[in-house]
Design an enzyme around this catalytic site. Structure first.
Site, mmCIF file in Angstrom:
data_model
loop_
_atom_site.group_PDB
_atom_site.id
_atom_site.type_symbol
_atom_site.label_atom_id
_atom_site.label_comp_id
_atom_site.label_asym_id
_atom_site.label_seq_id
_atom_site.Cartn_x
_atom_site.Cartn_y
_atom_site.Cartn_z
ATOM 1 N N GLY A 170 -2.805 39.617 4.042
ATOM 2 C CA GLY A 170 -3.002 37.869 3.955
ATOM 3 C C GLY A 170 -1.665 37.281 3.290
ATOM 4 O O GLY A 170 -0.879 38.281 2.727
ATOM 5 N N LYS B 76 2.573 42.850 -2.666
ATOM 6 C CA LYS B 76 2.005 41.666 -2.484
ATOM 7 C C LYS B 76 0.683 41.340 -2.316
ATOM 8 O O LYS B 76 -0.074 42.196 -2.260
ATOM 9 C CB LYS B 76 2.437 41.290 -0.824
ATOM 10 C CG LYS B 76 2.216 40.153 -0.416
ATOM 11 C CD LYS B 76 1.301 40.438 0.907
ATOM 12 C CE LYS B 76 -0.002 40.903 0.607
ATOM 13 N NZ LYS B 76 -0.931 41.029 1.620
ATOM 14 N N THR B 77 0.117 40.054 -3.036
ATOM 15 C CA THR B 77 -1.205 39.591 -2.832
ATOM 16 C C THR B 77 -1.553 38.526 -3.791
ATOM 17 O O THR B 77 -1.137 38.605 -5.038
ATOM 18 C CB THR B 77 -2.422 40.716 -3.020
ATOM 19 O OG1 THR B 77 -3.675 39.884 -2.709
ATOM 20 C CG2 THR B 77 -2.338 41.404 -4.238
ATOM 21 N N ARG C 74 -3.538 42.917 9.993
ATOM 22 C CA ARG C 74 -4.476 43.730 9.027
ATOM 23 C C ARG C 74 -4.719 45.363 9.600
ATOM 24 O O ARG C 74 -5.641 46.015 9.152
ATOM 25 C CB ARG C 74 -5.767 43.115 8.681
ATOM 26 C CG ARG C 74 -5.654 41.935 7.836
ATOM 27 C CD ARG C 74 -6.795 41.576 6.983
ATOM 28 N NE ARG C 74 -6.772 40.443 6.169
ATOM 29 C CZ ARG C 74 -6.231 40.352 4.977
ATOM 30 N NH1 ARG C 74 -6.037 41.580 4.470
ATOM 31 N NH2 ARG C 74 -6.163 39.374 4.480
ATOM 32 N N ASP D 7 -4.044 48.602 -0.577
ATOM 33 C CA ASP D 7 -4.239 49.524 0.647
ATOM 34 C C ASP D 7 -3.128 49.708 1.387
ATOM 35 O O ASP D 7 -2.879 50.956 1.794
ATOM 36 C CB ASP D 7 -5.428 48.810 1.554
ATOM 37 C CG ASP D 7 -6.761 48.735 1.102
ATOM 38 O OD1 ASP D 7 -6.874 49.807 0.169
ATOM 39 O OD2 ASP D 7 -7.643 48.119 1.252
ATOM 40 N N ASP E 27 -4.178 37.566 -4.770
ATOM 41 C CA ASP E 27 -5.391 38.142 -5.650
ATOM 42 C C ASP E 27 -4.929 38.416 -6.830
ATOM 43 O O ASP E 27 -6.071 38.384 -7.581
ATOM 44 C CB ASP E 27 -6.200 39.089 -4.596
ATOM 45 C CG ASP E 27 -6.937 38.384 -3.395
ATOM 46 O OD1 ASP E 27 -6.681 37.235 -3.323
ATOM 47 O OD2 ASP E 27 -7.452 39.258 -2.704
#
Ligand code: FBP
Length: 552
Positions: A81, A202-203, A145, A176, A205
């Site tokens: 994402g 990165k993320t 993805r 992941d 979240d």
């Protein structure tokens, strides 16, 4: 007429870099720390990564060995994402590569890992990079993805590396993708393919975090963007005084985003999935908690409020979690047959025959649209796509039912009008805050230093982030240090441990200290828009989460 826009001004922004990186690639030295272990399951991880396990932490500065400076050919991908700052990782990497040797080449593989598999790339030039400096999104080269995890795929990537004479690949991704970066590094080392692999955290979240990675990039900007929107809604609610707003916030699994936004805005209710799971709280009890706040506020004449719901909540509510697991298993085995069933009744019949009686009972209690959303296609990891499940609608509905009961019992006489919102995509491609712009640039620059240091299977890190940029410290950590063995898709797999909200940690404790007051009073806080210019304490401030964690 010529006029400045935020976009034009951001192109000109010079990311601030830590003191230790300012000497430039040719002057920076590398030192080694201790040999590393894994997060747990050491023996298994050592066995699985015989070539790359146990490497030493590396840090950069004025002491130690000088780095090799020679022409590099590097490939870069963005994976998963979008997260604000990705373009600056690439810009930092590019600038450091060109400082290393003006003939160095940076290839941007398009559309994420699939770009590497399909050899679909562009050669990144100063001109291309300049159009994306300090901008959000991943549109410079795109993302995807596709999982990079099989030997066949690794072989193809090895061939692509050979074809371009690529001596390193930088993978910018979440837990992941970085796990897969470690496995790819091991494969290359075992097969003597001379291509290093470096990861970057990165993320939005915020769940790729551990002793070495203080935060993943994008979390800062995304939470500031959502907090601005929540604050605006709070102001509206406090003006009109007629709506309860149910706001779902992104964050696939962990509730870091919801918690940070709650600390910034002081909503009446913020649900934390990790707490709900720990306490085994069921849907009805969650509805009771929200209804209790509605009733208390109505008694003071406040028929309005704000409820924050983390996107992943649904999978943490015990009875729904069990239901989802059973549906996942059924769809994994009979997905094709199931999707061919022509009518809803036949689908229901199939589920009744496949699911346990308790889970079917839970399924039948849910509104039809939520039932349909639970049966939608899974993501490439076999997970329910939580961003598509309208938990905010589910909760407002059951709260409304509960309030109806309370009304009949004479315990509530207020009005309950509600609206729904989902904030996720709005924050993933926002202009990176100064923090993310600076942090990402340094992460990319450090990735190049790790390449120059000749290492593989490392993640680029920048630490000490709650202090001013001057004091930030850059280095590299072997990815295997962050790994343990987890059961995924019925198999034991080495993975980077996902960081969920720590219920014993300062951010959660701070929230718990205030939440009873926030539930009945109006304590809204309005953070306003991200500031890109102006006083440092405002424009360069990072998240409350990071600041509280740094005090621990
Ligand atoms: P990453 O973990 O890849 O950074 O993505 C996280 C996320 O933004 C989640 O918050 C959200 O659930 C998911 O991506 C949405 O995915 P998609 O972009 O495929 O709809």
């Amino acid at each position: 007429m010529e006029y400045s826009t935020l976009q034009s001004l951001r192109y000109a922004y010079q990311p601030k870099v830590p003191k230790m990186l300012r000497a430039g690639v040719r002057e920076i030295s590398v030192s080694e720390g201790k040999a590393t272990e894994s997060a747990s399951d050491e023996e298994r991880i050592r066995e699985l990564f015989p070539k790359t396990f146990g490497q030493k932490e590396l840090y950069f500065g004025s002491k130690g060995k000088k780095l090799k400076v020679q022409k590099q050919v590097v490939g870069v991908i963005l994976s998963g994402g979008q997260a604000p700052g990705g373009h600056n990782v690439i810009a930092g990497l590019y600038d450091a590569l060109k400082e290393t040797d003006p003939d160095s080449i940076l290839l941007g593989f398009k559309g994420g890992p699939s770009g590497l598999l399909e050899d679909n790339y562009i050669t990144l030039t100063a001109d291309t990079i300049s159009k994306y400096r300090n901008t959000g999104g991943f549109d410079m080269i795109g993302s995807g993805r596709t999982k990079l995890e099989t030997e066949e795929q690794f072989m193809v990537v090895g061939e692509v590396a050979k074809k371009h004479g690529m001596n390193a690949i930088v993978i910018i991704g979440g837990d992941d993708s970085n796990t897969n970066a470690a496995v790819l590094a091991e494969y290359f080392a075992e097969h003597e393919i001379p291509c290093q692999v470096i990861g970057c955290p990165k993320t939005i979240d915020g769940d790729l975090k551990n002793d070495d990675i203080e935060t993943s990039f994008g979390f800062d900007t995304a939470t500031k963007t959502y907090s601005e929107l929540i604050g605006n809604i709070m102001r509206d609610a406090n003006s009109a005084k007629k709506y309860w707003h149910f706001i779902k916030l992104m964050g696939r699994s962990a509730s870091h985003i919801a918690l940070e936004c709650a600390l910034q805005t002081h909503p009446n209710i913020c649900l934390i999935s990790e707490e709900i799971e720990k306490n085994g709280t069921n849907l009805n009890t969650i509805a009771d908690t929200i209804a209790d706040s509605v009733v208390k506020r109505a008694a003071q004449g406040f028929n309005f409020g704000v409820v924050i719901i983390p996107e992943g909540l649904i999978e943490f509510v015990p009875e729904v979690k069990k239901l989802i697991e059973e549906i996942n298993e059924t769809l994994a085995k009979f997905g094709e047959r199931f999707s061919m069933l022509p009518s809803w009744d036949e689908r229901l019949g199939f589920l009744t025959a496949s699911l346990s009686v308790e889970s079917m009972k839970v399924f039948n209690m849910l509104p039809l649209d939520i039932q349909e959303q639970l049966l939608m296609d899974r993501d490439p990891h076999g997970n329910v796509q939580v961003s598509k499940i309208e938990t905010e609608k589910l909760l407002s509905k059951i709260v409304a039912n509960r309030l109806q009961e309370l009304k009949q019992e004479g315990k509530y006489s207020g009005k309950f009008n509600y609206l729904h919102h989902f904030f996720g995509y709005e924050g993933r491609a926002a202009f990176p805050s100064n923090f993310d712009a600076d942090y990402c640039y340094s992460l990319g620059y450090t990735a190049c230093l790790l390449i120059n240091a000749g290492c593989t299977g490392y993640m680029s890190y920048v630490k000490n982030l709650a202090s001013g940029v001057d004091e930030w410290a850059a280095g590299g950590m072997p990815i295997t240090k962050m790994m343990d063995i987890e059961r995924r898709g019925g198999k034991d797999k080495p993975v980077i441990r996902k960081a969920l909200v720590d219920l014993g940690g300062k951010p959660f404790k701070e929230f718990s200290r205030h939440r009873a007051k926030w539930a009945s009073e109006t304590c809204f806080h309005y953070p306003g828009a991200i500031q890109y210019f102006g006083p440092e304490e405002l424009a360069d401030a990072t998240t409350i989460t990071l600041r509280l964690e740094a005090e621990e």
